[in-house]
Design a protein around this motif. Structure first.
Motif, PDB file in Angstrom:
ATOM      1  N   LYS A  49       0.850  -1.180   0.000  1.00  0.00           N
ATOM      2  CA  LYS A  49       0.000   0.000   0.000  1.00  0.00           C
ATOM      3  C   LYS A  49       0.892   1.238   0.000  1.00  0.00           C
ATOM      4  O   LYS A  49       1.685   1.425   0.915  1.00  0.00           O
ATOM      5  N   ARG A  50       0.762   2.045  -1.042  1.00  0.00           N
ATOM      6  CA  ARG A  50       1.554   3.264  -1.144  1.00  0.00           C
ATOM      7  C   ARG A  50       0.647   4.465  -0.882  1.00  0.00           C
ATOM      8  O   ARG A  50      -0.222   4.790  -1.690  1.00  0.00           O
ATOM      9  N   SER A  51       0.868   5.122   0.254  1.00  0.00           N
ATOM     10  CA  SER A  51       0.007   6.228   0.656  1.00  0.00           C
ATOM     11  C   SER A  51       0.690   7.020   1.764  1.00  0.00           C
ATOM     12  O   SER A  51       1.580   6.513   2.448  1.00  0.00           O
ATOM     13  N   ARG A  52       0.269   8.273   1.930  1.00  0.00           N
ATOM     14  CA  ARG A  52       0.694   9.065   3.081  1.00  0.00           C
ATOM     15  C   ARG A  52      -0.462   9.269   4.071  1.00  0.00           C
ATOM     16  O   ARG A  52      -0.305   9.958   5.080  1.00  0.00           O
ATOM     17  N   ASP A  53      -1.589   8.658   3.781  1.00  0.00           N
ATOM     18  CA  ASP A  53      -2.759   8.779   4.641  1.00  0.00           C
ATOM     19  C   ASP A  53      -2.550   7.911   5.884  1.00  0.00           C
ATOM     20  O   ASP A  53      -2.466   6.681   5.769  1.00  0.00           O
ATOM     21  N   PRO A  54      -2.476   8.506   7.069  1.00  0.00           N
ATOM     22  CA  PRO A  54      -2.252   7.721   8.290  1.00  0.00           C
ATOM     23  C   PRO A  54      -3.291   6.623   8.490  1.00  0.00           C
ATOM     24  O   PRO A  54      -2.961   5.550   9.018  1.00  0.00           O
ATOM     25  N   ALA A  55      -4.525   6.873   8.089  1.00  0.00           N
ATOM     26  CA  ALA A  55      -5.568   5.859   8.259  1.00  0.00           C
ATOM     27  C   ALA A  55      -5.273   4.614   7.424  1.00  0.00           C
ATOM     28  O   ALA A  55      -5.529   3.483   7.862  1.00  0.00           O
ATOM     29  N   ILE A  56      -4.745   4.812   6.219  1.00  0.00           N
ATOM     30  CA  ILE A  56      -4.373   3.670   5.373  1.00  0.00           C
ATOM     31  C   ILE A  56      -3.130   2.981   5.915  1.00  0.00           C
ATOM     32  O   ILE A  56      -3.067   1.747   6.000  1.00  0.00           O
ATOM     33  N   LEU A  57      -2.140   3.776   6.313  1.00  0.00           N
ATOM     34  CA  LEU A  57      -0.908   3.190   6.849  1.00  0.00           C
ATOM     35  C   LEU A  57      -1.163   2.403   8.124  1.00  0.00           C
ATOM     36  O   LEU A  57      -0.484   1.405   8.402  1.00  0.00           O
ATOM     37  N   ASP A  58      -2.150   2.829   8.910  1.00  0.00           N
ATOM     38  CA  ASP A  58      -2.477   2.113  10.152  1.00  0.00           C
ATOM     39  C   ASP A  58      -3.017   0.716   9.887  1.00  0.00           C
ATOM     40  O   ASP A  58      -3.010  -0.140  10.787  1.00  0.00           O
ATOM     41  N   THR A  59      -3.477   0.458   8.668  1.00  0.00           N
ATOM     42  CA  THR A  59      -3.971  -0.884   8.327  1.00  0.00           C
ATOM     43  C   THR A  59      -2.846  -1.817   7.899  1.00  0.00           C
ATOM     44  O   THR A  59      -3.092  -3.008   7.672  1.00  0.00           O
ATOM     45  N   CYS A  60      -1.628  -1.278   7.781  1.00  0.00           N
ATOM     46  CA  CYS A  60      -0.483  -2.067   7.307  1.00  0.00           C
ATOM     47  C   CYS A  60       0.202  -2.766   8.482  1.00  0.00           C
ATOM     48  O   CYS A  60       0.260  -2.238   9.596  1.00  0.00           O
ATOM     49  N   ASP A  61       0.734  -3.931   8.212  1.00  0.00           N
ATOM     50  CA  ASP A  61       1.451  -4.679   9.249  1.00  0.00           C
ATOM     51  C   ASP A  61       2.839  -4.120   9.489  1.00  0.00           C
ATOM     52  O   ASP A  61       3.382  -4.250  10.586  1.00  0.00           O
ATOM     53  N   ILE A  62       3.418  -3.517   8.476  1.00  0.00           N
ATOM     54  CA  ILE A  62       4.736  -2.901   8.596  1.00  0.00           C
ATOM     55  C   ILE A  62       4.765  -1.688   7.675  1.00  0.00           C
ATOM     56  O   ILE A  62       4.166  -1.716   6.599  1.00  0.00           O
ATOM     57  N   VAL A  63       5.420  -0.623   8.126  1.00  0.00           N
ATOM     58  CA  VAL A  63       5.487   0.609   7.348  1.00  0.00           C
ATOM     59  C   VAL A  63       6.930   1.075   7.265  1.00  0.00           C
ATOM     60  O   VAL A  63       7.643   1.088   8.280  1.00  0.00           O
ATOM     61  N   VAL A  64       7.373   1.444   6.049  1.00  0.00           N
ATOM     62  CA  VAL A  64       8.748   1.902   5.851  1.00  0.00           C
ATOM     63  C   VAL A  64       8.771   3.258   5.164  1.00  0.00           C
ATOM     64  O   VAL A  64       7.952   3.536   4.285  1.00  0.00           O
TER      65      VAL A  64
END
Length: 340
Positions: A49-64
């Protein structure tokens, strides 16, 4: 009897994990970080998932590379936040990018998985450090805007074919489409580019660099059988030895009086032999003890007459290397040069 509920393991398998990173213009560090994560057990089948939206990133298991948080416990690996100073350690002090962070935490597992070796194999640690030095550190430094030289030197020419530059060139130009589908496709292309180069480099170090190291270890151990003070190293086959020699001398704490002065080996064709003076440092053109001045620039029969050793071929004008037709010949040259 069925309870009507999915087995937890089956449910976990159906719910694919997700890797998150920022959208828009991409860089080498997160392209590599994503590729590397897909070489781990936990994220091998993860989506992206490529996004800067915190709500979308919060659904990710790992964020880089986005989110402003570095915390291994919650699998967040950004390096842009104020106060971030993480480095790789082990003698490296370059500030990490997302690539370096992922490599620091997952690199050993990735190498073990790729080479199908147990994680405890001592080769894993050696390769982990080697690949950071030779591949990852420059990506970290470039992404963090760290100058390669401590002072502002003006280069005579530019090199823009490094891996970070090549990844950068894959971004759409200013007058090309920048819709998310196009950029996401370009990102995957960049991730494959930098990731496959990482795998190529790992393959070389595992299949060629490490075996050469084993040869240097064996030659170091036997060098006093060649010359009583250990100042001559003899290889029975050609192999890259210079970098390994300096690292092993330091690791084994070889006394200065016992450090090798000359290295003998068959040339790449296997038909003749070489004698090479060990430099004072891996990248130096200055030798610990160059071959005698009176031999330098002299060839063939003239050199054989001058040195008293049959079968001579040449000694370089700088005295760093010479040749003879036989192993006995280069060994005789080395012993003579030690005493001259």
């Amino acid at each position: 009897m069925s309870t009507g509920q999915e087995h937890p393991a089956k449910k976990q398998k159906l719910e694919a994990k997700a890797i998150g990173t920022h959208n828009g213009t991409f860089h080498c560090d997160e392209a590599l970080a994503v590729f590397l994560l897909r070489k781990t057990n936990a994220y091998a089948d993860a989506g992206l998932k490529r996004s800067r939206d915190p709500a979308i990133l919060d659904t990710c298991d790992i964020v880089v590379d986005v989110g402003g948080v570095y915390d291994e416990k919650i699998q967040r690996f950004d390096h842009h936040q104020r106060g971030f100073t993480e480095v790789f350690g082990h003698g490296f002090d370059t500030k990490l990018s997302s690539a370096g962070l992922v490599y620091k935490h997952f690199g050993k597992e990735i190498i073990a998985n790729t080479l199908q070796l147990p994680l405890q194999d001592p080769k894993i640690e050696t390769l982990w450090l080697k690949l950071y030095r030779e591949y990852i550190e420059a990506i970290d430094a470039i992404d963090n805007g760290i100058n390669q030289y401590p002072t502002e030197l003006k280069p005579k020419y530019r090199i823009r074919t490094d891996i970070s530059a090549r990844v950068g060139y894959l971004n759409p130009a200013w007058n090309q489409s920048t819709d998310s589908a196009t950029v996401d496709a370009k990102f995957l292309q960049a991730s494959a580019l930098v990731g496959n180069e990482f795998l190529d480099r790992l393959g070389y170090y595992a299949d060629a660099w490490l075996p050469a190291r084993d040869l240097v270890v064996a030659a170091l151990e036997k060098r006093k059988q060649v010359e009583q003070n250990g100042r001559i190293i003899l290889f029975e086959q050609f192999a890259p030895w210079k970098e390994h020699l300096f690292e092993l001398e330091e690791a084994l704490q070889v006394p200065d009086a016992e450090k090798p002065i000359y290295v003998l080996y068959p040339d790449e064709t296997g038909g003749n032999w070489r004698i090479q003076a060990v430099p004072v440092a891996p990248e130096s053109f200055e030798s610990r003890k160059a071959l005698p001045e009176q031999w330098r620039g002299v060839r063939d029969d003239d050199l054989s007459k001058l040195s008293g050793v049959e079968g001579c071929i040449f000694v370089h004008a700088s005295g760093f290397i010479g040749g003879n037709k036989t192993k006995e010949g280069v060994l005789r040259l080395a012993n003579l040069a030690l005493d001259m």
